[in-house]
Motif scaffolding. Structure first.
Motif, mmCIF file in Angstrom:
data_model
loop_
_atom_site.group_PDB
_atom_site.id
_atom_site.type_symbol
_atom_site.label_atom_id
_atom_site.label_comp_id
_atom_site.label_asym_id
_atom_site.label_seq_id
_atom_site.Cartn_x
_atom_site.Cartn_y
_atom_site.Cartn_z
ATOM 1 N N GLY A 64 0.830 -0.757 0.110
ATOM 2 C CA GLY A 64 0.101 -0.014 0.134
ATOM 3 C C GLY A 64 0.806 1.032 0.293
ATOM 4 N N ASP A 65 1.888 1.324 0.646
ATOM 5 C CA ASP A 65 2.629 2.446 0.985
ATOM 6 C C ASP A 65 3.634 2.172 -0.162
ATOM 7 O OD1 ASP A 65 1.702 3.206 3.440
ATOM 8 O OD2 ASP A 65 3.629 2.212 4.448
ATOM 9 N N LEU A 66 3.988 1.716 -0.135
ATOM 10 C CA LEU A 66 4.336 2.211 -1.863
ATOM 11 C C LEU A 66 4.070 2.422 -3.561
ATOM 12 C CD1 LEU A 66 6.966 0.849 -3.870
ATOM 13 C CD2 LEU A 66 6.195 -1.014 -4.919
ATOM 14 N N PHE A 67 2.818 1.425 -3.593
ATOM 15 C CA PHE A 67 1.705 2.057 -4.321
ATOM 16 C C PHE A 67 1.722 4.218 -4.167
ATOM 17 C CE2 PHE A 67 0.539 -2.584 -5.998
ATOM 18 C CZ PHE A 67 1.358 -2.893 -6.042
ATOM 19 N N GLU A 68 1.420 3.939 -3.141
ATOM 20 C CA GLU A 68 0.533 5.759 -2.530
ATOM 21 C C GLU A 68 1.554 6.033 -2.615
ATOM 22 O OE1 GLU A 68 -0.479 7.935 1.318
ATOM 23 O OE2 GLU A 68 -0.758 6.130 1.331
ATOM 24 N N ALA A 69 2.863 6.094 -2.982
ATOM 25 C CA ALA A 69 3.783 7.292 -3.077
ATOM 26 C C ALA A 69 4.570 6.886 -4.354
ATOM 27 C CB ALA A 69 5.579 6.914 -2.346
ATOM 28 N N LEU A 70 4.457 5.500 -5.603
ATOM 29 C CA LEU A 70 4.726 5.657 -7.017
ATOM 30 C C LEU A 70 3.392 6.552 -7.384
ATOM 31 C CD1 LEU A 70 6.573 4.574 -8.550
ATOM 32 C CD2 LEU A 70 4.983 2.241 -8.785
ATOM 33 N N ASP A 71 2.013 5.710 -6.930
ATOM 34 C CA ASP A 71 0.975 6.816 -7.453
ATOM 35 C C ASP A 71 1.356 8.633 -7.865
ATOM 36 O OD1 ASP A 71 0.405 5.189 -8.099
ATOM 37 O OD2 ASP A 71 -1.336 4.290 -6.979
ATOM 38 N N ARG A 72 1.788 8.859 -6.345
ATOM 39 C CA ARG A 72 2.162 10.317 -6.110
ATOM 40 C C ARG A 72 3.268 11.356 -6.928
ATOM 41 N NH1 ARG A 72 2.947 9.892 -0.892
ATOM 42 N NH2 ARG A 72 5.062 9.969 -1.055
ATOM 43 N N HIS A 73 3.970 9.911 -6.929
ATOM 44 C CA HIS A 73 5.471 10.680 -8.059
ATOM 45 C C HIS A 73 5.097 10.714 -9.185
ATOM 46 C CE1 HIS A 73 7.333 12.082 -4.437
ATOM 47 N NE2 HIS A 73 6.775 10.877 -3.736
ATOM 48 N N THR A 74 4.197 9.349 -10.006
ATOM 49 C CA THR A 74 4.135 9.469 -11.011
ATOM 50 C C THR A 74 3.723 10.027 -12.317
ATOM 51 O OG1 THR A 74 3.802 6.543 -10.975
ATOM 52 C CG2 THR A 74 2.802 7.924 -12.914
ATOM 53 N N PRO A 75 2.734 10.997 -11.941
ATOM 54 C CA PRO A 75 2.369 12.876 -13.037
ATOM 55 C C PRO A 75 3.859 13.193 -13.425
ATOM 56 C CG PRO A 75 0.947 12.299 -12.042
ATOM 57 C CD PRO A 75 1.777 11.200 -11.192
ATOM 58 N N ARG A 76 4.683 13.460 -11.831
ATOM 59 C CA ARG A 76 5.574 14.020 -12.169
ATOM 60 C C ARG A 76 6.722 13.649 -12.861
ATOM 61 N NH1 ARG A 76 8.459 18.100 -13.684
ATOM 62 N NH2 ARG A 76 9.981 19.034 -12.597
ATOM 63 N N LEU A 77 6.981 12.106 -12.546
ATOM 64 C CA LEU A 77 8.371 11.013 -13.478
ATOM 65 C C LEU A 77 7.800 10.882 -14.735
ATOM 66 C CD1 LEU A 77 8.862 8.443 -10.585
ATOM 67 C CD2 LEU A 77 10.275 10.600 -11.596
ATOM 68 N N GLY A 88 -2.781 4.080 -20.086
ATOM 69 C CA GLY A 88 -3.699 4.313 -19.077
ATOM 70 C C GLY A 88 -3.195 3.525 -18.155
ATOM 71 N N ASP A 89 -2.875 2.525 -18.183
ATOM 72 C CA ASP A 89 -3.748 1.326 -17.032
ATOM 73 C C ASP A 89 -2.709 1.487 -15.804
ATOM 74 O OD1 ASP A 89 -3.895 -1.249 -15.878
ATOM 75 O OD2 ASP A 89 -2.169 -2.178 -17.119
ATOM 76 N N VAL A 90 -3.366 1.734 -14.560
ATOM 77 C CA VAL A 90 -1.890 1.958 -13.364
ATOM 78 C C VAL A 90 -1.357 1.088 -13.375
ATOM 79 C CG1 VAL A 90 -3.601 1.314 -11.854
ATOM 80 C CG2 VAL A 90 -2.323 2.729 -11.142
ATOM 81 N N THR A 91 -1.591 -0.374 -13.377
ATOM 82 C CA THR A 91 -0.417 -0.918 -13.566
ATOM 83 C C THR A 91 0.654 -0.775 -14.876
ATOM 84 O OG1 THR A 91 -1.838 -2.845 -12.408
ATOM 85 C CG2 THR A 91 -0.311 -3.526 -13.475
ATOM 86 N N MET A 99 6.325 1.383 -15.849
ATOM 87 C CA MET A 99 7.117 2.234 -16.591
ATOM 88 C C MET A 99 7.869 3.174 -15.642
ATOM 89 S SD MET A 99 6.643 5.553 -17.864
ATOM 90 C CE MET A 99 5.226 6.278 -17.366
ATOM 91 N N VAL A 100 7.275 3.649 -14.862
ATOM 92 C CA VAL A 100 8.188 4.659 -14.115
ATOM 93 C C VAL A 100 8.875 3.323 -12.971
ATOM 94 C CG1 VAL A 100 7.989 5.496 -11.635
ATOM 95 C CG2 VAL A 100 6.443 6.054 -14.083
ATOM 96 N N LEU A 101 8.586 2.542 -13.272
ATOM 97 C CA LEU A 101 9.824 1.719 -11.731
ATOM 98 C C LEU A 101 10.867 1.099 -13.366
ATOM 99 C CD1 LEU A 101 7.821 -0.131 -9.598
ATOM 100 C CD2 LEU A 101 9.224 1.486 -9.452
#
Length: 134
Positions: free
Chosen positions: A25-38, A62-65, A70-72
């Protein structure tokens, strides 16, 4: 305390026991929060790094997964590291000895009919494993 293999649920439970946090949960929350900027940074990069990152961004629709993947996959490229040192791909027929030299990394297992292309996201693997030796 650390047996050779863990299931996904066992990893989450052990992490929660040790640090009292929800790993996934913490990983996905942080990842989702920073994804647009990355993603914005990925698109703004130029040169060979920019080309590699653009290739990753173009694989996502557009798929969240897929966005998380892609970000990782793009972070090591952005930081100037060789992602092939960490992200490895093999066919389902490959033996364990193929990856015996990998000490730490993520191994994505794909079907034999899938082509192995550098920087491909492999959004529908047969399985994924985390390798931690030592």
């Amino acid at each position: 305390r650390w047996p050779a293999l863990f299931t996904e649920k066992q990893v989450y439970a052990e992490f929660k026991r040790v640090v009292t946090k929800n790993l996934q949960g913490d990983l996905f929350e942080a990842l989702d929060r920073h994804t647009p900027r990355l993603v914005g940074i990925f698109r703004a990069k130029k040169g060979s790094v920019g080309q590699t990152l653009t290739g990753l961004v173009q694989q996502v629709h557009g798929d969240v997964t897929a966005m998380r993947t892609m970000v990782l996959r793009g972070l090591p490229v952005l930081l100037g590291d060789d992602p092939s040192d960490f992200y490895n791909t093999c066919f389902d027929r490959d033996t364990d000895e193929t990856w015996a030299q990998v000490s730490v990394g993520v191994l994505t297992v794909v079907p034999e009919d899938e082509q192995l292309v550098p920087n491909q996201l492999h959004l529908h693997p047969i399985s994924t494993a985390i390798i931690v030796e030592g």
